[in-house]
Design an enzyme around this catalytic site. Structure first.
Site, PDB file in Angstrom:
ATOM      1  N   TYR A  23      30.175 -40.219   4.451  1.00  0.00           N
ATOM      2  CA  TYR A  23      30.842 -40.575   5.796  1.00  0.00           C
ATOM      3  C   TYR A  23      30.018 -40.557   6.917  1.00  0.00           C
ATOM      4  O   TYR A  23      30.622 -40.998   8.221  1.00  0.00           O
ATOM      5  CB  TYR A  23      31.569 -39.037   6.009  1.00  0.00           C
ATOM      6  CG  TYR A  23      32.769 -38.788   4.881  1.00  0.00           C
ATOM      7  CD1 TYR A  23      33.990 -39.820   4.543  1.00  0.00           C
ATOM      8  CD2 TYR A  23      32.501 -37.864   4.152  1.00  0.00           C
ATOM      9  CE1 TYR A  23      34.745 -39.379   3.651  1.00  0.00           C
ATOM     10  CE2 TYR A  23      33.398 -37.332   3.127  1.00  0.00           C
ATOM     11  CZ  TYR A  23      34.603 -38.320   2.956  1.00  0.00           C
ATOM     12  OH  TYR A  23      35.346 -37.906   1.918  1.00  0.00           O
ATOM     13  N   HIS A  83      35.551 -43.108  11.449  1.00  0.00           N
ATOM     14  CA  HIS A  83      36.203 -41.981  11.594  1.00  0.00           C
ATOM     15  C   HIS A  83      35.002 -40.689  11.963  1.00  0.00           C
ATOM     16  O   HIS A  83      35.657 -39.688  12.391  1.00  0.00           O
ATOM     17  CB  HIS A  83      36.744 -41.474   9.999  1.00  0.00           C
ATOM     18  CG  HIS A  83      37.968 -40.601  10.241  1.00  0.00           C
ATOM     19  ND1 HIS A  83      38.894 -41.036  11.378  1.00  0.00           N
ATOM     20  CD2 HIS A  83      38.729 -39.881   9.282  1.00  0.00           C
ATOM     21  CE1 HIS A  83      40.071 -40.212  10.907  1.00  0.00           C
ATOM     22  NE2 HIS A  83      39.939 -39.718   9.913  1.00  0.00           N
ATOM     23  N   TYR A  87      35.697 -30.496   7.269  1.00  0.00           N
ATOM     24  CA  TYR A  87      36.410 -31.821   7.087  1.00  0.00           C
ATOM     25  C   TYR A  87      37.708 -32.079   8.138  1.00  0.00           C
ATOM     26  O   TYR A  87      38.118 -31.066   8.528  1.00  0.00           O
ATOM     27  CB  TYR A  87      36.873 -31.949   5.430  1.00  0.00           C
ATOM     28  CG  TYR A  87      35.837 -32.095   4.571  1.00  0.00           C
ATOM     29  CD1 TYR A  87      35.060 -33.598   4.401  1.00  0.00           C
ATOM     30  CD2 TYR A  87      35.458 -31.081   3.963  1.00  0.00           C
ATOM     31  CE1 TYR A  87      34.101 -33.412   3.586  1.00  0.00           C
ATOM     32  CE2 TYR A  87      34.283 -31.286   2.911  1.00  0.00           C
ATOM     33  CZ  TYR A  87      33.728 -32.370   2.808  1.00  0.00           C
ATOM     34  OH  TYR A  87      32.420 -32.436   2.052  1.00  0.00           O
ATOM     35  N   ASN A 118      40.687 -32.967   8.273  1.00  0.00           N
ATOM     36  CA  ASN A 118      42.031 -32.235   8.367  1.00  0.00           C
ATOM     37  C   ASN A 118      42.228 -30.896   8.641  1.00  0.00           C
ATOM     38  O   ASN A 118      43.148 -30.293   8.982  1.00  0.00           O
ATOM     39  CB  ASN A 118      42.656 -32.522   6.770  1.00  0.00           C
ATOM     40  CG  ASN A 118      42.873 -34.190   6.515  1.00  0.00           C
ATOM     41  OD1 ASN A 118      42.477 -34.806   7.154  1.00  0.00           O
ATOM     42  ND2 ASN A 118      43.456 -34.112   5.259  1.00  0.00           N
ATOM     43  N   ASN A 151      44.937 -36.774  11.626  1.00  0.00           N
ATOM     44  CA  ASN A 151      45.092 -35.572  10.955  1.00  0.00           C
ATOM     45  C   ASN A 151      44.102 -34.370  11.604  1.00  0.00           C
ATOM     46  O   ASN A 151      44.528 -33.442  11.827  1.00  0.00           O
ATOM     47  CB  ASN A 151      44.708 -35.558   9.409  1.00  0.00           C
ATOM     48  CG  ASN A 151      45.677 -36.418   8.595  1.00  0.00           C
ATOM     49  OD1 ASN A 151      46.750 -36.173   8.937  1.00  0.00           O
ATOM     50  ND2 ASN A 151      45.310 -37.100   7.579  1.00  0.00           N
TER      51      ASN A 151
END
Length: 209
Positions: free
Chosen positions: A37, A42, A86, A88, A134
């Site tokens: 990631y 993001h 993470y 969320n 999120n």
């Protein structure tokens, strides 16, 4: 006596030693942990904080619910956080460090990617909806308010129908990578302005730049 001892222990356990609460700040960069990631759209929150760490010469260390680092800026004490929960579940880390360090909500800044802004556009807001993000959704749920400062970094919306997740979890393209260094520098300027000059002055100076 027991209450007094607990109070002393709690004080010593805090990371920031500043006693004036209005001079304590929490800057949170949203993202996902893991190498896959690292260079995704993001993860711009992590990327901006890494640029700030390089500018201000501080290092992140693993701690509860995230990697943290501290630095001083013009008499202010700043705690930087990259949640390890993470995206969320970002709110869990934000609330934990706010509570632990007794940082006022007005002094919290959350850095997030935004597909509703053109690539590289930076915008500071004092409130707003989660916009389907999120990470912001969980922060709002944990804090029980949508009135918190968020620094929105535009990543654009160059994706087809149903491809949003692939886009934000995709890596920067060649053209974006050329522009990013200057945008990261401007983002660090915005953060320093927020800490010292306040949210209104910073919005006036940087929004849309």
């Amino acid at each position: 006596m027991l209450k007094w001892l607990k109070s002393i222990f709690k004080t010593k356990s805090q990371i920031l030693k500043e006693t004036d609460l209005m001079k304590k700040f929490l800057v949170v960069g949203l993202g996902n942990i893991g190498d896959k990631y690292k260079n995704t759209r993001h993860n711009i929150g992590f990327k901006i904080l890494d640029a700030l760490a390089k500018n201000e010469d501080f290092v992140f260390e693993d701690a509860k619910l995230g990697a943290i680092a501290t630095f001083k800026y013009k008499g202010r004490s700043v705690l930087c956080l990259k949640p390890s929960t993470y995206m969320n579940l970002s709110g869990k880390a934000v609330k934990y460090w706010m509570d632990k360090e007794k940082i006022p909500l007005d002094n919290v800044l959350v850095i997030t990617d935004d597909i509703n802004l053109a690539f590289g556009t930076i915008r500071l807001k004092t409130k707003g909806s989660d916009g389907g993000h999120n990470g912001l959704k969980d922060i709002q749920n944990q804090l029980q308010t949508s009135k918190y400062n968020r620094f929105r970094f535009g990543v654009g919306a160059d994706f087809g129908e149903g491809r949003q997740v692939d886009y934000v979890l995709g890596e920067w393209n060649e053209e974006e990578n050329k522009v990013l260094p200057e945008r990261l520098k401007k983002s660090c300027e915005l953060i320093r302005s927020f800490i010292f000059a306040g949210v209104q002055n910073t919005m006036n100076q940087y929004n849309g730049s």
